[in-house]
Design a protein around this motif. Structure first.
Motif, PDB file in Angstrom:
ATOM      1  N   PRO A  56      33.447  42.029  49.369  1.00 45.58           N
ATOM      2  CA  PRO A  56      33.975  40.619  49.901  1.00 45.58           C
ATOM      3  C   PRO A  56      34.259  39.585  48.921  1.00 45.58           C
ATOM      4  N   HIS A  57      33.156  39.397  48.003  1.00 47.25           N
ATOM      5  CA  HIS A  57      33.180  38.396  47.224  1.00 47.25           C
ATOM      6  C   HIS A  57      33.622  38.412  45.832  1.00 47.25           C
ATOM      7  N   ALA A  58      33.959  39.712  45.550  1.00 48.72           N
ATOM      8  CA  ALA A  58      34.410  39.984  44.068  1.00 48.72           C
ATOM      9  C   ALA A  58      34.942  41.402  43.897  1.00 48.72           C
ATOM     10  N   PHE A  59      35.771  41.429  42.908  1.00 51.33           N
ATOM     11  CA  PHE A  59      36.458  42.785  42.847  1.00 51.33           C
ATOM     12  C   PHE A  59      36.818  42.783  40.905  1.00 51.33           C
ATOM     13  N   VAL A  60      36.978  44.154  40.621  1.00 50.68           N
ATOM     14  CA  VAL A  60      37.257  44.547  39.390  1.00 50.68           C
ATOM     15  C   VAL A  60      38.239  45.470  38.999  1.00 50.68           C
ATOM     16  N   VAL A  69      38.623  43.759  34.296  1.00 53.29           N
ATOM     17  CA  VAL A  69      38.519  42.001  34.743  1.00 53.29           C
ATOM     18  C   VAL A  69      37.913  41.835  36.166  1.00 53.29           C
ATOM     19  N   LEU A  70      36.664  41.261  36.028  1.00 57.41           N
ATOM     20  CA  LEU A  70      35.873  40.617  37.149  1.00 57.41           C
ATOM     21  C   LEU A  70      36.813  39.392  37.608  1.00 57.41           C
ATOM     22  N   THR A  71      36.825  39.492  39.034  1.00 56.26           N
ATOM     23  CA  THR A  71      37.225  38.060  39.674  1.00 56.26           C
ATOM     24  C   THR A  71      36.031  37.974  40.746  1.00 56.26           C
ATOM     25  N   LEU A  88      41.764  43.415  51.470  1.00 57.75           N
ATOM     26  CA  LEU A  88      43.236  43.782  51.383  1.00 57.75           C
ATOM     27  C   LEU A  88      43.479  45.104  50.868  1.00 57.75           C
ATOM     28  N   VAL A  89      42.694  45.425  49.829  1.00 57.32           N
ATOM     29  CA  VAL A  89      42.800  46.707  49.237  1.00 57.32           C
ATOM     30  C   VAL A  89      41.476  47.525  49.189  1.00 57.32           C
ATOM     31  N   ALA A  90      41.508  48.708  48.818  1.00 54.62           N
ATOM     32  CA  ALA A  90      39.996  49.484  48.776  1.00 54.62           C
ATOM     33  C   ALA A  90      39.977  49.696  47.342  1.00 54.62           C
TER      34      ALA A  90
END
Length: 149
Positions: A56-60, A69-71, A88-90
């Motif tokens: 929920p708080h981060a994605f790569v 790229v980590l956000t 919104l994506v998996a």
């Protein structure tokens, strides 16, 4: 070479100004950070690629060059247990640069006692591999943050 664009609108502040030693010390990797606008918003994919990690708080997102790229949306936001974040994506989805990935509200994160400052990090990269690093000034959604060679 990969151009990493901003997943958020706000102000670039650089990693050194992130209120977390793991990010400010570039232990996760080099990059920059965005102090986001305080309104409900969507974090978007900073590169075209495969979602290899999704929280929920981060994605790569990993691009075709194998660059991850980590956000990370806010600091210590894992403690919010997903509250206020909408995926919104998996994991496993292909995304395009600029595609919405997570809905969230930086003002609500701040109201919950967490920093909304959001690091954008080149995982497993050397500082020397990054160029054109945006570390100050206003940043619009989709503006270039850095290049990765």
């Amino acid at each position: 070479m990969t151009t990493v664009t901003s997943p958020l609108a706000g102000r670039a502040i650089g990693l050194a100004n992130v209120p977390d030693p793991v990010f400010s010390g570039a232990m996760v990797g080099p990059g920059t950070a965005i102090d986001p606008v305080r309104e409900p918003t969507e974090a978007v994919a900073p590169v075209d690629g495969l979602v290899v990690s999704m929280h929920p708080h981060a994605f790569v997102v990993m691009d075709e060059n194998g660059h991850g790229v980590l956000t990370h949306l806010g600091i210590d936001t894992v403690q919010l247990n997903g509250e206020g974040f909408e995926l919104l994506v998996a994991k496993g989805d292909q995304v395009r640069r600029g595609q919405p990935v997570i809905k969230w509200n930086p003002a609500a994160v701040e109201a919950a006692g967490k920093s909304p400052i959001s690091p954008v990090v080149a995982l497993e990269a050397s500082t020397e591999a990054l160029g054109g690093l945006a570390e100050s000034g206003e940043i619009a959604l989709g503006d270039a943050l850095f290049t990765w060679s």
